[in-house]
Design a protein around this motif. Structure first.
Motif, PDB file in Angstrom:
ATOM      1  N   GLY A  17      -2.473  -0.843   6.639  1.00  0.00           N
ATOM      2  CA  GLY A  17      -3.566  -0.461   7.525  1.00  0.00           C
ATOM      3  C   GLY A  17      -3.805   1.035   7.534  1.00  0.00           C
ATOM      4  N   LEU A  18      -2.733   1.822   7.539  1.00  0.00           N
ATOM      5  CA  LEU A  18      -2.869   3.281   7.531  1.00  0.00           C
ATOM      6  C   LEU A  18      -3.535   3.770   6.249  1.00  0.00           C
ATOM      7  CD1 LEU A  18       0.603   4.358   8.964  1.00  0.00           C
ATOM      8  CD2 LEU A  18      -1.620   4.656  10.074  1.00  0.00           C
ATOM      9  N   GLU A  19      -3.184   3.150   5.131  1.00  0.00           N
ATOM     10  CA  GLU A  19      -3.787   3.531   3.851  1.00  0.00           C
ATOM     11  C   GLU A  19      -5.309   3.424   3.913  1.00  0.00           C
ATOM     12  OE1 GLU A  19      -3.980   1.487  -0.563  1.00  0.00           O
ATOM     13  OE2 GLU A  19      -2.023   1.573   0.441  1.00  0.00           O
ATOM     14  N   ILE A  20      -5.791   2.357   4.515  1.00  0.00           N
ATOM     15  CA  ILE A  20      -7.234   2.145   4.608  1.00  0.00           C
ATOM     16  C   ILE A  20      -7.867   3.100   5.614  1.00  0.00           C
ATOM     17  CG2 ILE A  20      -9.003   0.462   5.238  1.00  0.00           C
ATOM     18  CD1 ILE A  20      -7.629   0.020   2.482  1.00  0.00           C
ATOM     19  N   LEU A  21      -7.190   3.366   6.727  1.00  0.00           N
ATOM     20  CA  LEU A  21      -7.726   4.325   7.695  1.00  0.00           C
ATOM     21  C   LEU A  21      -7.821   5.723   7.100  1.00  0.00           C
ATOM     22  CD1 LEU A  21      -5.982   3.399  11.085  1.00  0.00           C
ATOM     23  CD2 LEU A  21      -8.325   2.901  10.382  1.00  0.00           C
ATOM     24  N   ARG A  22      -6.805   6.114   6.335  1.00  0.00           N
ATOM     25  CA  ARG A  22      -6.828   7.446   5.711  1.00  0.00           C
ATOM     26  C   ARG A  22      -8.010   7.589   4.758  1.00  0.00           C
ATOM     27  NH1 ARG A  22      -1.216   6.264   4.454  1.00  0.00           N
ATOM     28  NH2 ARG A  22       0.150   7.018   6.125  1.00  0.00           N
TER      29      ARG A  22
END
Length: 458
Positions: A17-22
């Motif tokens: 999820g963090l990868e996509i938010l970044r």
């Protein structure tokens, strides 16, 4: 306002999820990627052929909607289910498994609905983190290893034996979970979209397996399935508009029964919560929850589950069927083909005057109500730090028995014993007491009881 970030049931799920938010993705994009990753990293808790419930708050419009992607009742003729008894803590829990326990899956349709309504990145990009995990394998956290040990009898059936007990030895904490068939399954999800589970290659594989093993899911059942948006239930709680879903968890009713508790000590807090939570039916749950918040302030809470899992896998694809028709606590009446099954899930968002201040959900069957209410009260009333609220020892009443983790207030437990309660203190913190993940104004938190992880964007 909430901090942008992710909280989930496994470090790999959180990182997806963090990868996509970044990359600038929305909360919906991040939730889709994280949920697909959970279908690789958390297969003891959830899977693509399971069901779920979500709650999405769009920052632009301020509108919040529930998303029902739980399993539906199939229409086909099914063989008898296989009865199974599983040790769950100190209790023996009865289940029914096998292909006949599989309901019409909804997770893929739910992820598709999230993406189509609120996504910004291309669908194949959202599948990439899960595909990478499937190729590389994932480390099994201690909480997942403990759950696997309890569920060995079903998770070593069929293809599960090679996955969870390679060479005849059950996976242990820190071992790598290898599910090579998920690579092909996720390639189909990337190439065909979520429709692969309803009118495409995965649908064909699911129906063929059901026909072979006596399951009731048909092509018509799959083609006719739709995720459904609806309005959330709203209740005033601790100075916020608390948005959630009713369902079997009865979270709104419990919040309404909970006394103000302002000025009470720890003994009073425990006794007040027990009074509000009493009279619940007990139900087990092998479930996971995730929360995503993007930089614009949109929020997604998504809870998914396979039930226990049927023990049957799509050949060559390492996807386990759900077992929702064998979860006795969800069977509240006649099963009408096409009807949604009942669920304990209660994804929730608390909204203050300036916007959302808390987004949370939990795994844990009937215990998720206890976890959600207790943690929400700790953050909204006591102003606890998010991780402190999640880590605090929990307790859960069933009838006149109170199950408690070590560290629950001794005076309160003594008073309950004096009032005729049977108080059972467990030897340690346990995933029986739920698995909360949350994002709050002060940060994100995830439950060590389920091997969770949480992080915020800088």
């Amino acid at each position: 306002m909430l901090t942008a970030g992710v909280a989930a049931g496994h470090p790999a799920t959180c990182e997806a999820g963090l990868e996509i938010l970044r990359e600038g993705g929305s909360a919906a994009d991040a939730a889709v990627a994280a949920a697909l990753a959970s279908c690789v990293a958390e297969t003891i808790m959830t899977g693509l052929l399971g069901g779920g419930h979500g709650l999405y708050l769009d920052a632009g419009s301020g509108r919040a909607r529930n998303l029902d992607c739980f399993v539906a009742v199939p229409s086909g003729d099914a063989a008898p289910m296989v009865d199974l008894t599983v040790p769950f803590g100190a209790e023996l829990v009865h289940y029914a498994v096998g292909a006949a326990s599989c309901g019409v899956p909804g997770v893929a349709a739910g992820l598709d609905a999230l993406w189509r309504e609120h996504g910004t990145l291309p669908w194949p990009r959202l599948v990439e983190p899960a595909l990478r995990l499937a190729r590389e394998g994932v480390v099994l956290p201690a909480a997942h290893a403990a759950c696997l040990a309890m569920l060995r009898s079903v998770y070593t059936l069929d293809r599960g034996a090679a996955i969870y007990a390679p060479g005849g030895e059950l996976l242990q904490t820190g071992d790598r979970l290898e599910q090579p068939g998920l690579v092909e399954a996720l390639r189909l999800v990337a190439d065909e979209g979520a429709s692969t589970a309803y009118t495409g290659s995965l649908a064909d594989a699911l129906v063929a397996l059901c026909e072979e093993r006596g399951g009731g899911v048909t092509h018509d059942d799959l083609a006719g399935y739709e995720a459904v948006w609806s309005e959330p239930v709203e209740i005033g709680f601790r100075g916020t508009r608390f948005l959630t879903r009713e369902g079997l968890s009865e979270v709104p009713r419990t919040l309404g029964r909970l006394a103000p508790l302002d000025g009470t000590d720890e003994t009073g807090r425990v006794l007040g919560l027990v009074a509000a939570l009493a009279d619940a039916e007990d139900a087990d749950g092998h479930t996971t929850n995730l929360v995503t918040v993007d930089r614009a302030g949109s929020v997604c809470v998504l809870t998914t589950s396979l039930g226990l899992g049927s023990g049957d896998y799509l050949p060559g694809l390492d996807l386990q069927l759900n077992s929702m028709l064998g979860e006795t606590e969800l069977l509240l009446g006649p099963l009408e083909p096409g009807a949604r099954m009942a669920s304990m899930m209660a994804p929730s968002i608390a909204v203050g005057g300036d916007g959302p201040v808390l987004a949370l959900g939990s795994a844990g069957g009937s215990r998720l109500r206890t976890a959600v209410v207790g943690v929400a009260d700790g953050i909204l009333r006591e102003r606890l730090e998010p991780q402190q609220a999640v880590d605090r020892p929990r307790f859960h009443p069933i009838g006149r028995t109170l199950h408690a983790e070590p560290g629950v207030d001794a005076a309160a437990l003594g008073q309950l014993r004096a009032d005729g309660w049977d108080v059972r203190v467990w030897p340690g913190r346990h995933h029986y007491f739920g698995g909360v993940s949350l994002v709050a104004a002060a940060g994100a938190a995830a439950d060590p009881r389920r091997g969770g992880a949480a992080a915020t964007l800088p």
